[in-house]
Design an enzyme around this catalytic site. Structure first.
Site, PDB file in Angstrom:
ATOM      1  N   THR A  78      64.245 -19.279  47.239  1.00 14.05           N
ATOM      2  CA  THR A  78      64.980 -18.931  46.229  1.00 14.05           C
ATOM      3  C   THR A  78      66.324 -19.744  46.432  1.00 14.05           C
ATOM      4  OG1 THR A  78      66.183 -17.129  44.898  1.00 14.05           O
ATOM      5  CG2 THR A  78      65.752 -16.814  47.295  1.00 14.05           C
ATOM      6  N   ASP A 104      63.623 -15.255  41.116  1.00 16.29           N
ATOM      7  CA  ASP A 104      64.102 -14.702  39.542  1.00 16.29           C
ATOM      8  C   ASP A 104      62.992 -15.474  38.826  1.00 16.29           C
ATOM      9  OD1 ASP A 104      66.396 -13.629  41.038  1.00 16.29           O
ATOM     10  OD2 ASP A 104      67.431 -15.570  41.125  1.00 16.29           O
ATOM     11  N   CYS A 161      67.455 -28.364  50.886  1.00 18.81           N
ATOM     12  CA  CYS A 161      66.992 -27.224  50.782  1.00 18.81           C
ATOM     13  C   CYS A 161      66.812 -26.770  49.200  1.00 18.81           C
ATOM     14  CB  CYS A 161      67.329 -25.926  51.453  1.00 18.81           C
ATOM     15  SG  CYS A 161      69.149 -25.618  51.422  1.00 18.81           S
ATOM     16  N   ARG A 162      67.751 -26.957  48.548  1.00 24.96           N
ATOM     17  CA  ARG A 162      67.956 -26.626  46.950  1.00 24.96           C
ATOM     18  C   ARG A 162      66.734 -27.204  46.354  1.00 24.96           C
ATOM     19  NH1 ARG A 162      71.009 -24.140  43.860  1.00 24.96           N
ATOM     20  NH2 ARG A 162      71.265 -24.542  41.824  1.00 24.96           N
ATOM     21  N   HIS A 207      73.418 -23.190  48.566  1.00 22.59           N
ATOM     22  CA  HIS A 207      74.293 -24.225  48.195  1.00 22.59           C
ATOM     23  C   HIS A 207      74.554 -24.310  46.666  1.00 22.59           C
ATOM     24  CE1 HIS A 207      72.670 -25.540  51.953  1.00 22.59           C
ATOM     25  NE2 HIS A 207      73.869 -25.338  52.423  1.00 22.59           N
ATOM     26  N   ASP A 263      59.049 -18.104  43.853  1.00 18.01           N
ATOM     27  CA  ASP A 263      60.342 -18.088  43.488  1.00 18.01           C
ATOM     28  C   ASP A 263      60.681 -16.769  43.298  1.00 18.01           C
ATOM     29  OD1 ASP A 263      62.556 -19.165  41.979  1.00 18.01           O
ATOM     30  OD2 ASP A 263      61.976 -18.674  40.347  1.00 18.01           O
TER      31      ASP A 263
END
Length: 183
Positions: free
Chosen positions: A59, A13, A107-108, A99, A11
């Site tokens: 991400t 952040d 994908c999210r 998105h 990831d």
């Protein structure tokens, strides 16, 4: 003979980039002044690459859809991140879900779409792979893709469960190295 490779999905952040506190919530940087890499990342990333892992950043960036982040700013952030890591020989590719939360995309995160896309494009063996993140959605995406999960511990994620919890990326890299040697 199977020529697939193990990977580490990271990831961005909270793992590689300092999260930003905005309106009382942990958020992503939106401008150059907010973008700060977490110190001492290069050595653990290089160690994972040396252990023959393909490294990918996975991400969610909903601020693109919300028009709070410009695509060229995001590209500049990612160029800095890859450069700091030692280039594309270390971080092979950054996968971005642009998105918003309400989009019904695959994908999210917590959906595993970006991980599955990387696995297909790079011939990754997901059973030998790991997802490192700092949020529940990261752990869910990793598990849904069949990866082991590593949580980077922070004040805001004490209730999140993972296969292993590390204080930082260096600790995560050490555990992955040992887990690979002694599964």
């Amino acid at each position: 003979m199977n020529n697939s490779s193990p990977a580490v999905f990271l990831d961005r952040d909270g793992v590689l980039v300092q999260p930003v506190l905005r309106d009382g919530k942990i958020s992503s940087p939106r401008n150059e002044a907010e973008f700060a890499l977490i110190p001492n990342l290069r050595q653990p990333l290089m160690a994972l690459a040396k252990d023959s892992f393909l490294l990918f950043v996975i991400t969610n960036q909903p601020d693109l859809a919300r028009k709070h982040l410009m695509p060229e700013t995001l590209a500049a952030f990612h160029h800095r991140l890859i450069d700091m890591a030692g280039g594309t020989a270390v971080i092979r590719k950054i996968y971005v879900c642009p998105h918003d939360d309400c989009a019904a995309c695959t994908c999210r995160k917590p959906a595993p779409g970006m991980i599955l896309q990387a696995a297909q494009e790079w011939n990754v063996d997901l059973k030998l792979s790991y997802m490192i993140g700092d949020r529940e959605v990261d752990m869910q995406a990793g598990k849904a893709a069949g990866c082991k999960t590593v949580l980077i511990s922070a004040d805001y994620n004490q209730q999140v469960r993972a296969d292993f919890v590390a204080g930082d990326l260096a600790g995560a890299a050490r555990w992955i190295h040992e887990d690979r040697l002694h599964p």
